[in-house]
Design an enzyme around this catalytic site. Structure first.
Site, PDB file in Angstrom:
ATOM      1  N   ARG A  88      -5.175   5.622  -7.442  1.00 39.16           N
ATOM      2  CA  ARG A  88      -4.934   7.074  -7.581  1.00 39.16           C
ATOM      3  C   ARG A  88      -4.855   7.448  -9.067  1.00 39.16           C
ATOM      4  NH1 ARG A  88      -3.448   8.821  -2.313  1.00 39.16           N
ATOM      5  NH2 ARG A  88      -2.908   7.031  -1.019  1.00 39.16           N
TER       6      ARG A  88
ATOM      7  N   LEU B 156       0.883  -1.169   0.000  1.00 39.78           N
ATOM      8  CA  LEU B 156       0.000   0.000   0.000  1.00 39.78           C
ATOM      9  C   LEU B 156       0.918   1.215   0.000  1.00 39.78           C
ATOM     10  CD1 LEU B 156      -2.727  -0.929   2.683  1.00 39.78           C
ATOM     11  CD2 LEU B 156      -2.942  -0.979   0.200  1.00 39.78           C
ATOM     12  N   ASP B 157       0.490   2.278  -0.675  1.00 39.82           N
ATOM     13  CA  ASP B 157       1.282   3.508  -0.666  1.00 39.82           C
ATOM     14  C   ASP B 157       1.427   4.013   0.766  1.00 39.82           C
ATOM     15  OD1 ASP B 157       0.985   3.413  -3.392  1.00 39.82           O
ATOM     16  OD2 ASP B 157      -0.612   4.921  -3.433  1.00 39.82           O
ATOM     17  N   LYS B 158       2.430   4.840   0.963  1.00 41.10           N
ATOM     18  CA  LYS B 158       2.670   5.396   2.298  1.00 41.10           C
ATOM     19  C   LYS B 158       1.385   6.012   2.874  1.00 41.10           C
ATOM     20  CE  LYS B 158       5.644   8.612   4.764  1.00 41.10           C
ATOM     21  NZ  LYS B 158       6.620   9.686   4.697  1.00 41.10           N
TER      22      LYS B 158
END
Ligand code: URA
Length: 245
Positions: A199, A112-114
């Site tokens: 995103r 998962l992205d930060k």
């Protein structure tokens, strides 16, 4: 009948991160490794690797850490990085310190992205990791997205079309399900795991994701009572629910 594998006690404890062989011998000399109520003196002894060891053995007075084959479900807070070595808070900081020294190490099952929060699995089972992330299994990942701008109405169709091509890519995305929850909130289920996919999908329709939270993997949902930063070990049935359609 299948034969239960055996292991040397010092090798088992070493692989779980309790220390070097010498350190484990020292813990035993202090009578701090106890099996079935009896302190272990010979750490070279071989014992069967049965799952009930975590109930039968204590180290330093606490139950033995989970044996290899661990699957952790973490409610990842925003701001944590899915990496072993990076500056800044890492998802490993949320797990017991000793687990950093486990061999094999736990790895995130897809990143998962930060700034993305929510359901993150970590496991030391490479085959399971591969099964969950492999395109062949097309495990559905469900996200809740908060958007900067109101949805325009065409997004459900665009995402479901199987024709959307992300910027810099050539291959269209597989169809994805978008559920509109409000003008700026939506639930999106995707079966691929391309870089920053959610995103970039919203960027492709002229929007911007302000917050992103993963709610489910297959039929496995993040429980409401698992607070941010908290984790649980998954049962076999919960692991199977990742693959349920
Ligand atoms: N898609 C994203 O853009 N970010 C994530 O963290 C996961 C899916």
């Amino acid at each position: 009948m299948t034969k239960v594998p055996t292991t040397r006690i010092d090798r088992l404890l070493g692989s779980l991160g309790y220390g070097s062989r010498g350190q484990i011998a020292q813990i035993a000399r202090a009578r701090r490794i106890v099996l079935d109520g009896v302190p272990i003196t010979d750490v070279a002894r071989r014992i069967p690797m049965t799952p009930d060891l975590t109930e039968r053995m204590t180290v330093h007075g606490a139950p033995l850490d989970p044996l290899p084959g661990v699957v952790v479900m973490l409610n990842k807070p925003p701001g944590y990085i899915c990496s072993r070595k990076d500056s800044g808070p890492l998802v490993y900081d949320l797990l017991p310190d000793r687990w950093r020294h486990r061999k094999p190490m736990l790895s995130p099952v897809g990143r998962l992205d930060k700034e993305t929060s929510g359901l993150l699995l970590l496991t030391d089972d490479g085959a399971l990791l591969h099964r969950i992330t492999s395109p062949n299994h097309a495990v559905e990942k469900t996200y809740r997205a908060s958007l900067a701008r109101p949805l325009e109405g065409h997004e459900v169709e665009v995402f479901a079309s199987g024709a959307l091509v992300l910027s810099g890519e050539k291959k269209p995305l597989h169809p994805a399900k978008l559920n509109v929850l409000s003008a700026t909130e939506a639930r999106l289920s995707i079966t691929e795991g391309r870089y920053h996919q959610v995103r970039r999908m919203f960027a492709a329709v002229g929007n911007h994701v302000e917050a992103l939270h993963r709610e489910a993997l297959g039929q496995l949902r993040l429980p409401d009572d698992l607070g941010e930063g908290a984790w649980v070990l998954l049962t076999e049935a919960e692991i199977a629910s990742v693959f349920a359609k």
